[in-house]
Design a protein around this motif. Structure first.
Motif, PDB file in Angstrom:
ATOM      1  N   ARG A   3       0.781  -1.239   0.078  1.00 32.33           N
ATOM      2  CA  ARG A   3       0.035   0.000  -0.148  1.00 32.33           C
ATOM      3  C   ARG A   3       0.849   1.204  -0.012  1.00 32.33           C
ATOM      4  O   ARG A   3       0.639   2.230  -0.571  1.00 32.33           O
ATOM      5  CB  ARG A   3      -0.920  -0.099   1.315  1.00 32.33           C
ATOM      6  CG  ARG A   3      -2.149  -1.004   1.323  1.00 32.33           C
ATOM      7  CD  ARG A   3      -2.995  -0.879   0.228  1.00 32.33           C
ATOM      8  NE  ARG A   3      -3.788   0.358   0.374  1.00 32.33           N
ATOM      9  CZ  ARG A   3      -4.794   0.512   1.081  1.00 32.33           C
ATOM     10  NH1 ARG A   3      -5.323  -0.310   2.033  1.00 32.33           N
ATOM     11  NH2 ARG A   3      -5.382   1.757   1.437  1.00 32.33           N
ATOM     12  N   SER A   4       1.981   1.121   0.639  1.00 32.30           N
ATOM     13  CA  SER A   4       3.050   2.326   1.003  1.00 32.30           C
ATOM     14  C   SER A   4       3.663   2.722  -0.593  1.00 32.30           C
ATOM     15  O   SER A   4       3.643   3.869  -1.107  1.00 32.30           O
ATOM     16  CB  SER A   4       4.040   2.193   1.811  1.00 32.30           C
ATOM     17  OG  SER A   4       3.288   2.028   3.244  1.00 32.30           O
ATOM     18  N   LYS A  15       1.722   4.011   4.540  1.00 30.04           N
ATOM     19  CA  LYS A  15       0.206   3.771   4.811  1.00 30.04           C
ATOM     20  C   LYS A  15      -0.144   2.738   5.722  1.00 30.04           C
ATOM     21  O   LYS A  15      -0.022   1.483   5.243  1.00 30.04           O
ATOM     22  CB  LYS A  15      -0.688   3.492   3.277  1.00 30.04           C
ATOM     23  CG  LYS A  15      -0.549   4.646   2.461  1.00 30.04           C
ATOM     24  CD  LYS A  15      -1.236   4.429   1.330  1.00 30.04           C
ATOM     25  CE  LYS A  15      -1.448   5.696   0.612  1.00 30.04           C
ATOM     26  NZ  LYS A  15      -2.066   5.462  -0.849  1.00 30.04           N
TER      27      LYS A  15
END
Length: 558
Positions: A55-56, A239
């Motif tokens: 996600r990051s 995230k």
């Protein structure tokens, strides 16, 4: 000795062993559950890092796979204005972009060029280089880089051009570029940098190959664009999709050590890919933070285990209570049998003695005959009364009979009883008050037994100098209220709920022998049987009041 042999045996050792075993299992279960949850969280800590990682760096993948290829839409015809528009879009959207260098490249077969690379007859050189970045006020700044900065990126330009001309050698009319060819020729990934040259058409590539291999007097020049994206991985937005697992997630240089003396309870890391490869994602959580998550997950589990434990302990309590009640019931029944035997034994002994005296005496006088006859008649009445009480109690308790209710005036019912009291107990200070308007609708035989029991108790449980009884018969809107007030030894408040139970005897000097513990229980059964209620109020050494509440009968007519 016989009493000890008949004593109810309570083996509480097994019950205690059961409670100890359950308690040990409870402790083991709680410890095991918490350990399993801790291990599960540790495993989840190591597994979910990939989810946070994906996600990051998703914006970087989006930039690399989707945004960079947009440059090729311009087919090499980007000028500084269009390049600025493109850069302004990406550098604001992707915070990890620190600076972008735009190379406006010329491809020509001219003999002399000011700089660049020459391969056979083909020459490639940058006509201009523009550097883009955001200033402190978030404005896009476009400027020509200083010569020192330009020299820094010469190798990137040379590498890209050499890959490009090397690819031209292999191009022919049947060439089709695969994704591998595109990434190998038109992309260069270095730590902190992504270099990209826009992708020409196959026809352009064939033209460039011809310019490179065949000398021609006609000078041709074509435009080509190249970008160098300078990336700062530390600006990647983390995230954290597992806030309950990771207390801190940082982007750190791959070779960095711990910058703090703090020892983390759990720590793991993942290296970043490609142009971000000099950095890593480091995940850390302190012991206190992890313990909070363990406790949060352990709480419902501990409640479940505790509920099972409490149920088992409650079952153990029920077993203990049942054993205690059985023991008490056994003791009461044993006392009942002893006392009942004594009650029967006394009149039977008297009858036997009287019978033996009559048998052994050949000539009895009229007076002796009357005496022995009276004795036999009295003792037979005692036996009959006791048997009738036991039979009536059993019938009422089992509801095998129905109350034989009849309407009777209160005075008509009470006065014969009160006259008999004065004759039977001449030393009793007796008084009464009757103040009613309705007739009673009762089973007179059963109610008579209640009156006799309560009157006999008032006399029996009073000291010789305190034999007093006052009876009040009144009524309210719903009930007849009949009170029996004495000044006897009284009853402890703790025994109020027990005195109406079968076989229960108040422990005092008047109950050492001769009572079977059925009197008040018999009274309560009769009153309940007739739809009424019996209450007690007492103060030790001052007296006792029994109150009967009986439903009203029809209104008396005058």
């Amino acid at each position: 000795m016989a009493y000890n042999q008949l004593k109810y045996r309570k083996n509480f050792g097994l019950l205690i062993a059961f409670v100890i075993l359950v308690s040990v299992l409870f402790g083991v279960a709680m410890f095991s559950a918490r350990s399993m949850i801790a291990n599960f969280i540790e495993t989840e800590f190591n597994n979910r890092k990939v989810e946070v990682f994906d996600r990051s760096i998703q914006p970087f993948h989006e930039f690399f796979n989707d945004k960079i290829p947009e440059i090729s839409y311009y087919q090499g015809y980007l000028d500084s204005v269009k390049a600025a528009s493109y850069v302004n879009d990406v550098i604001r959207k992707y915070t990890f972009l620190d600076r972008v260098l735009f190379y406006d490249i010329a491809i020509t077969n001219a003999d002399s060029i000011p700089a660049g690379i020459k391969y056979n007859h083909l020459h490639l050189y940058p006509k201009s280089i523009t550097s883009f970045h955001l200033d402190e006020n978030n404005r896009l700044i476009a400027q020509r880089p200083e010569s020192t900065q330009t020299h820094t990126y010469v190798d990137d330009f040379n590498t890209m051009v050499l890959k490009f001309v090397g690819f031209l050698d292999r191009v022919n009319e049947s060439t089709s570029m695969s994704n591998d060819d595109i990434y190998r020729v038109f992309y260069t990934l270095n730590p902190g940098k992504v270099t990209y040259m826009n992708i020409p058409r196959i026809s352009d590539l064939l033209l460039y190959k011809h310019m490179m291999s065949v000398p021609d007097t006609t000078v041709l020049t074509y435009d080509q664009d190249m970008f160098i994206f300078l990336i700062d991985p530390s600006k990647i937005k983390i995230k954290n999709v597992a806030l309950n697992l990771y207390e801190k997630i940082e982007v750190l240089p791959i070779v960095s050590g711990s910058v703090s003396d703090q020892r983390f309870y759990l720590q793991t890391e993942l290296p970043l890919p490609g142009a971000l490869s000099d950095y890593k994602l480091q995940y850390t959580s302190s012991e206190g933070f992890i313990n909070q998550e363990i406790n949060r997950r352990f709480w419902p589990v501990s409640l479940g285990i505790s509920a099972v434990y409490l149920i088992l302990i409650f079952i153990a309590y029920l077993i203990y209570r049942n054993a205690t009640i059985n023991s008490r019931l056994f003791q009461l029944q044993y006392d009942f049998i002893n006392n009942l035997t004594h009650e029967f034994k006394t009149p039977v002994s008297v009858i036997k003695i009287a019978g033996n005296n009559i048998q052994s005496n050949e000539k009895l006088s009229v007076e002796e005959q009357r005496m022995y006859g009276k004795i036999l008649d009295q003792e037979a009445d005692k036996l009959n009364s006791l048997m009738n009480k036991l039979l009536s109690f059993a019938q009422i308790e089992n509801k095998s009979i129905k109350p034989n209710k009849e309407e009777v005036e209160v005075e008509v019912f009470c006065e014969p009883i009160f006259e008999a009291v004065r004759l039977k107990y001449p030393d009793l200070n007796f008084s009464y008050v009757i103040d009613v308007q309705n007739n009673m609708m009762v089973d007179t035989t059963l109610l008579l037994s209640v009156f006799q029991n309560l009157i006999d108790n008032a006399y029996k449980y009073s000291e010789p100098d305190r034999k007093f009884l006052h009876i009040e018969v009144q009524q309210n809107k719903k009930n007849f209220v009949i009170k029996f007030k004495d000044r006897g030894i009284g009853i402890n408040k703790k025994e109020f709920n027990s005195i109406f139970k079968k076989f229960y005897r108040v422990k005092n000097q008047f109950n050492q022998q001769g009572s079977i513990g059925l009197g008040l229980a018999f009274c309560k059964e009769i009153v309940d049987f007739m739809g009424g209620e019996i209450k007690v109020d007492s103060v030790p050494e001052k007296g006792t009041t029994f109150t009967l509440l009986l439903p009203l009968g029809p209104k008396r007519t005058i």
